[in-house]
Design an enzyme around this catalytic site. Structure first.
Site, PDB file in Angstrom:
ATOM      1  CG  HIS A  10      11.855 -89.471  14.457  1.00 18.61           C
ATOM      2  ND1 HIS A  10      12.917 -88.898  13.768  1.00 18.61           N
ATOM      3  CD2 HIS A  10      10.767 -88.729  14.144  1.00 18.61           C
ATOM      4  CE1 HIS A  10      12.474 -87.863  13.069  1.00 18.61           C
ATOM      5  NE2 HIS A  10      11.180 -87.738  13.277  1.00 18.61           N
ATOM      6  CD  GLU A  37      13.980 -87.729  22.064  1.00 21.33           C
ATOM      7  OE1 GLU A  37      15.076 -88.265  21.865  1.00 21.33           O
ATOM      8  OE2 GLU A  37      13.733 -86.549  21.763  1.00 21.33           O
TER       9      GLU A  37
HETATM   10  C1  GRF Z   1      17.803 -85.368  20.557  1.00 17.09           C
HETATM   11  O1  GRF Z   1      17.345 -84.245  19.848  1.00 17.09           O
HETATM   12  C2  GRF Z   1      16.879 -86.485  20.305  1.00 17.09           C
HETATM   13  O2  GRF Z   1      15.630 -85.998  19.934  1.00 17.09           O
HETATM   14  C3  GRF Z   1      17.441 -87.196  19.132  1.00 17.09           C
HETATM   15  O3  GRF Z   1      18.836 -86.983  19.170  1.00 17.09           O
HETATM   16  C4  GRF Z   1      19.096 -85.781  19.920  1.00 17.09           C
HETATM   17  C5  GRF Z   1      20.175 -85.983  20.911  1.00 17.09           C
HETATM   18  O4  GRF Z   1      19.802 -86.977  21.779  1.00 17.09           O
HETATM   19  N1  GRF Z   1      17.081 -88.598  19.230  1.00 17.09           N
HETATM   20  P1  GRF Z   1      20.877 -87.473  22.882  1.00 17.09           P
HETATM   21  O5  GRF Z   1      20.847 -86.470  24.021  1.00 17.09           O
HETATM   22  O6  GRF Z   1      22.227 -87.483  22.201  1.00 17.09           O
HETATM   23  O7  GRF Z   1      20.401 -88.810  23.280  1.00 17.09           O
END
Ligand code: GRF
Length: 206
Positions: free
Chosen positions: A110, A180
């Protein structure tokens, strides 16, 4: 034994890519056996295919109901013998039948510091816009186990970033995304190495 990992995505899949890279580098003692997206054009599916990983689109619309959609997902997870499910930028709410089949075996990322700025409707840019609107000085990202409430399961890892005076949702999102990409693969590594011990609400990293 390598943990059999399934990843659910809805978007570009940069978090998926971070996990793929860590598996291929040998950091994660696991194998990604399936990537599922609810979005047919999600670039995450393309990323999976480029790495020889089975990638499939499951349509929420075609399934007809959230219940049937989650039944279809669960059937695929069981078909491939998934032992860990990773939600990497996955937007739909995971059905209770899936959570019950994978207790403390679903990890979500998250883009905020749970329990702040989370819950229903708090995803993607909505999160960063809410952080800026509130005037918070620190934000970050959280990995947690998924239970039957949204963004509620035991916290596994968190990483923080400063909120800058001139931040926009885009600049803050980009800064949080770097966290992340670090904590999701690390959380998956810890799980695969059997280093996460759940104790009620608490998750101990051994
Ligand atoms: C990003 O905003 C991340 O914060 C949330 O999903 C979005 C896309 O992430 N978890 P990703 O590039 O598809 O992994």
């Amino acid at each position: 034994m390598k943990t059999r990992i399934a990843v659910l995505c809805s978007g570009g899949g940069t978090n998926l890519q971070a996990v793929i890279d860590a598996v291929e580098a040998g950091t994660i003692n696991g194998e990604i056996v399936l990537v599922i997206s609810n979005a047919s054009k999600a670039y995450a599916l393309e990323r999976a295919r480029k790495h020889g990983i089975e990638a499939m689109f499951i349509s929420k619309k075609e399934a007809g109901s959230a219940e049937a959609f989650n039944d279809a997902i669960l059937a695929q997870l069981q078909r491939v013998g998934a032992e860990l499910v990773v939600l990497a930028g996955y937007l739909p709410i995971v059905g209770a039948q899936v959570v019950q089949a994978y207790p403390h075996r679903i990890i979500n990322i998250h883009p905020a510091l749970i329990p702040s700025f989370c819950g229903v409707g708090m995803y993607g840019h909505h999160v960063h816009e809410a952080v800026l609107a509130y005037g918070a000085k620190i934000s970050g990202a959280t990995t947690h186990f998924v239970d039957e409430e949204v963004d509620h399961g035991g916290v596994i890892m968190q990483g923080s970033v400063p909120v800058m005076e001139d931040d926009t949702a885009d600049t803050l999102a980009a800064r949080v995304l770097t966290v992340e990409h670090r904590i999701l693969p690390e959380s998956v590594r810890l799980f695969c190495d059997g280093k996460l011990r759940v104790d009620g609400r608490r998750v101990h990293v051994l």
